[in-house]
Enzyme design. Sequence first.
Site, PDB file in Angstrom:
ATOM      1  N   PHE A 132       5.630   9.315   8.189  1.00  0.00           N
ATOM      2  CA  PHE A 132       6.625   8.230   8.237  1.00  0.00           C
ATOM      3  C   PHE A 132       6.872   7.751   6.817  1.00  0.00           C
ATOM      4  O   PHE A 132       5.940   7.367   6.110  1.00  0.00           O
ATOM      5  CB  PHE A 132       6.139   7.057   9.104  1.00  0.00           C
ATOM      6  CG  PHE A 132       7.173   5.965   9.219  1.00  0.00           C
ATOM      7  CD1 PHE A 132       8.095   5.972  10.256  1.00  0.00           C
ATOM      8  CD2 PHE A 132       7.260   4.950   8.260  1.00  0.00           C
ATOM      9  CE1 PHE A 132       9.077   4.985  10.350  1.00  0.00           C
ATOM     10  CE2 PHE A 132       8.237   3.973   8.344  1.00  0.00           C
ATOM     11  CZ  PHE A 132       9.149   3.976   9.396  1.00  0.00           C
ATOM     12  N   ASP A 153       2.997   8.536  -0.848  1.00  0.00           N
ATOM     13  CA  ASP A 153       3.564   7.339  -0.238  1.00  0.00           C
ATOM     14  C   ASP A 153       2.412   6.419   0.179  1.00  0.00           C
ATOM     15  O   ASP A 153       1.790   6.620   1.216  1.00  0.00           O
ATOM     16  CB  ASP A 153       4.421   7.750   0.966  1.00  0.00           C
ATOM     17  CG  ASP A 153       4.982   6.563   1.741  1.00  0.00           C
ATOM     18  OD1 ASP A 153       4.486   5.434   1.558  1.00  0.00           O
ATOM     19  OD2 ASP A 153       5.908   6.773   2.548  1.00  0.00           O
ATOM     20  N   LYS A 213       4.713  -3.128   1.440  1.00  0.00           N
ATOM     21  CA  LYS A 213       3.877  -3.837   2.421  1.00  0.00           C
ATOM     22  C   LYS A 213       2.943  -4.873   1.782  1.00  0.00           C
ATOM     23  O   LYS A 213       3.406  -5.927   1.383  1.00  0.00           O
ATOM     24  CB  LYS A 213       3.109  -2.822   3.269  1.00  0.00           C
ATOM     25  CG  LYS A 213       4.017  -2.097   4.294  1.00  0.00           C
ATOM     26  CD  LYS A 213       3.196  -1.501   5.410  1.00  0.00           C
ATOM     27  CE  LYS A 213       4.030  -0.690   6.384  1.00  0.00           C
ATOM     28  NZ  LYS A 213       4.380  -1.475   7.564  1.00  0.00           N
TER      29      LYS A 213
END
Lengths: 515, 515
Positions: A237, A343, A374
């Site tokens: 993702f 990532d 995040k």
Amino acid sequence: MLSTLRGPSRALARKVSIPVTSKIQQARPIHNTVRKHAAAAANIAVDSVSSYEPFFPNEPSRPSVKTEIPGPKSKVAITELDEVFDTRSLNMICDYENSIGNYVSDHDHNVLLDVYAQIASIPIGYNNPALSAVASSPEMLTALINRPALGNFPPASWMNTLKSGILSVAPKGLNQVFTGMSGSDANECAYKAAFMYHRRKERGEGAPFTEEELQSAMNNQKPGSPELAIMSFKKGFHGRLFGSLSTTRSKPIHKIDIPSFNWPQARFPQLKYPLEEFVAENQAEEAACIAEVEEVLTKWHCPVSAVVIEPIQSEGGDFHASPKFFQDLRAVTQKHNVLLIVDEVQTGVGATGKFWAHDHWNLPSPPDIVTFSKKAQTAGYYFGNPQLRPNMAYRQFNTWMGDPARVLLFNTIIKEVERLNLVQHTAETGDYLYNGLAELSKKYPGEIQNLRGKGQGTFIAWDSPQRDAFLKKMKTVGVNIGGSGESAVRLRPMLIFQKHHADILLESIEKIIKA
Amino acid sequence: MLSTLRGPSRALARKVSIPVTSKIQQARPIHNTVRKHAAAAANIAVDSVSSYEPFFPNEPSRPSVKTEIPGPKSKVAITELDEVFDTRSLNMICDYENSIGNYVSDHDHNVLLDVYAQIASIPIGYNNPALSAVASSPEMLTALINRPALGNFPPASWMNTLKSGILSVAPKGLNQVFTGMSGSDANECAYKAAFMYHRRKERGEGAPFTEEELQSAMNNQKPGSPELAIMSFKKGFHGRLFGSLSTTRSKPIHKIDIPSFNWPQARFPQLKYPLEEFVAENQAEEAACIAEVEEVLTKWHCPVSAVVIEPIQSEGGDFHASPKFFQDLRAVTQKHNVLLIVDEVQTGVGATGKFWAHDHWNLPSPPDIVTFSKKAQTAGYYFGNPQLRPNMAYRQFNTWMGDPARVLLFNTIIKEVERLNLVQHTAETGDYLYNGLAELSKKYPGEIQNLRGKGQGTFIAWDSPQRDAFLKKMKTVGVNIGGSGESAVRLRPMLIFQKHHADILLESIEKIIKA
């Protein structure tokens, strides 16, 4: 009280205080019987429960659930909100003013231990006093009300903002950062950097764009808009915008009906657990995946400019691989002159017991690009090779290029993580929590399957036979907990999650399993 | 002093006060001789210069340039900054603490009248006291330090935040909003909504995804990842991420070396000025462009799900079209069941003398989607058709789904725009400024060509034969001004730009032209 504490916990307890007003009850040291019960529930010796002095002295000592969730007030609010906002993905209506530390309050004043933490994006607790201080500072005021177009009109303070904070935690070997708005944005800007770098190498240093390139680019045609790809991994993702979504392979619901680039994927290792029982099989699985990567890099219909990978696949179902796998991946990307983009949007900023999850790998040379968001509360990508700055101005550019207000928060988070030694703390708490879960898994092997994340801080997951029901039931005992993939329960507590919280979590899990 | 003012200006002057500390000199009413000089310079009767009471009483009365730009302090700072940040697109190092209202200060304490305003993204002035107040509020504190994953865990206040602010200025006929992070993000989420809507209609209401769709989507292949397109216009700019960049057609430097979708474009009208001299030609030009749109919509190799257009093409060079063109565009998109997305990222929030630029068009039915960002300080898209909410949860979703802190700022901007009647004010100031420029254009027709933006508030531009040199020279007389496209000077002052600022601007332009 303090004199009974040892080591870092004592220092922590002394330093943190909560200036915000909260309706939540004053914290009490967790009661001894509760302590013993929690420890007993998890088959853990009481003396391994080292200290309970909370980082947040005002944190409640336990969750408190007074109504069903959603309760009556929340139900009314959800109905009203749905008029103007899609509430079908709504989990809880929250009362953030009354949330504190690891505890989130809902609109009915149910107070839950939060081990999901806004999809893994709250690092140092609700209403953290250090964040409160920077949010009230003159620097924040000007960052909020005088939002700059950073690429054109940076403030004089920008160099120091970058150097003293966001760049001070740059992954080893990387010393530059491009700031952005979200994880998707960070990844897409990283992909753009990779494509520009790819063509720069092909074109040769100093070679100008051809007239054909300039004209065809305006028509979205090659050679100006080249056929180049980013390779990603099955179940990966990387975001939901058009470029990032083309590398996302987690679930159909993320992708269906959205046009995408014809970019390749390789299998991510599907390891068997417990790891020690499947050593040879897992090695073979990882080798097979590396072979598949090499196959893609050499045989895809167009050149692959970069490979993007999560250190731990998160959204897709919490899949791990060994340091050896990532070392081999680094080697195979280097062999084929393909960039490696790591990532770290979900894994970064301490949760795995290292500041960056890829610190676990001991790579001989760093990744080319590392993206983050995040827990950083902002976003962007780090890089080291100066040629990853495009060869001309305005190629990697946008109006805001991030948000200095959110960067100030990240800088404060970095300071708090360092001051309180939260990365090491998370490594230790993670080990404690993992051991407790391993005991539960032995006791209830059907309920806690494929436990994973050993030595990865609190970045722990397992498969649950009735996952969605389990997550829902955990709310009834006061724990907000998330899932990933088809069947995984994913733990994403904050960096201020402590052993006494782990005890409550373990106790709650067993309660639900038993019921 | 106040008693000599008329109408709204008096009310404004009474209401605004500046609590921030600033080294900038206290404001004085602009001196009468300056006033007369400015008016004379622009061939404007003095009595049309209605009032000079500033919105910001502490604003300086004039720009003040003490050094070359960049000055000695800035040069040192730029060299230092370049170590960690690409400074090739840097325009000025700014000192935002010492900027106020329409005036931006640089690092050498040069104070410039700012008619570029952070690439058209500052609406109500530097260090605006109302923004300062909301930035210091308890609501802002919690929005900053407890950042929610809005789609899962919205705060109870979210409904009111949307309803009382961001939705209170929803374009006529639209009543829903999806919040995002930036203009690119807003456009891409709008494109996703358009694609999902397209397939929803094709598939039929309630029809499930097929197994083939679900599986092929995971491989980026049709039918799950369908071949569908967004049509845009030549010279259009809609952002720089992969989907938005595929619709951007402004300059090669934005697009080259980046893979893009094979999506179509049509010509945007290239009107001739002055409009009154080219009525028939311009009508024919617009009709030809509409015909080209229809050609694309009917003959492109794949279905076109939506057309995206800026009300005034900005980045590409400040190109305007008539309300008739947009009415025809609305009609042709409806005829072919294609959504119309109006990208108001740069035109929105008052600068054209309407809150939304498309309010100028008197459309019989609203656009399907309107996107916004920049002056809103946040971003997102408005829509009305309930079917533009996807048919299932988690299809239009991401971790943060915008930033409530930035939404609070937009809500305050909305309140200030309404309280001070800034849209009407901008319409009037724009007319005044346009008239002054029209006079200058008559006097210096070779220097101010194709003046455009009449009746469009302060959204005014013209072509300059030596544009880049002109922009640079304007700094020497204390004006920060931007360009667009190949040769346009684009004015993007704030909504608090007043007639006395216009006088200074006109005077400065003439000074540079004469020199």
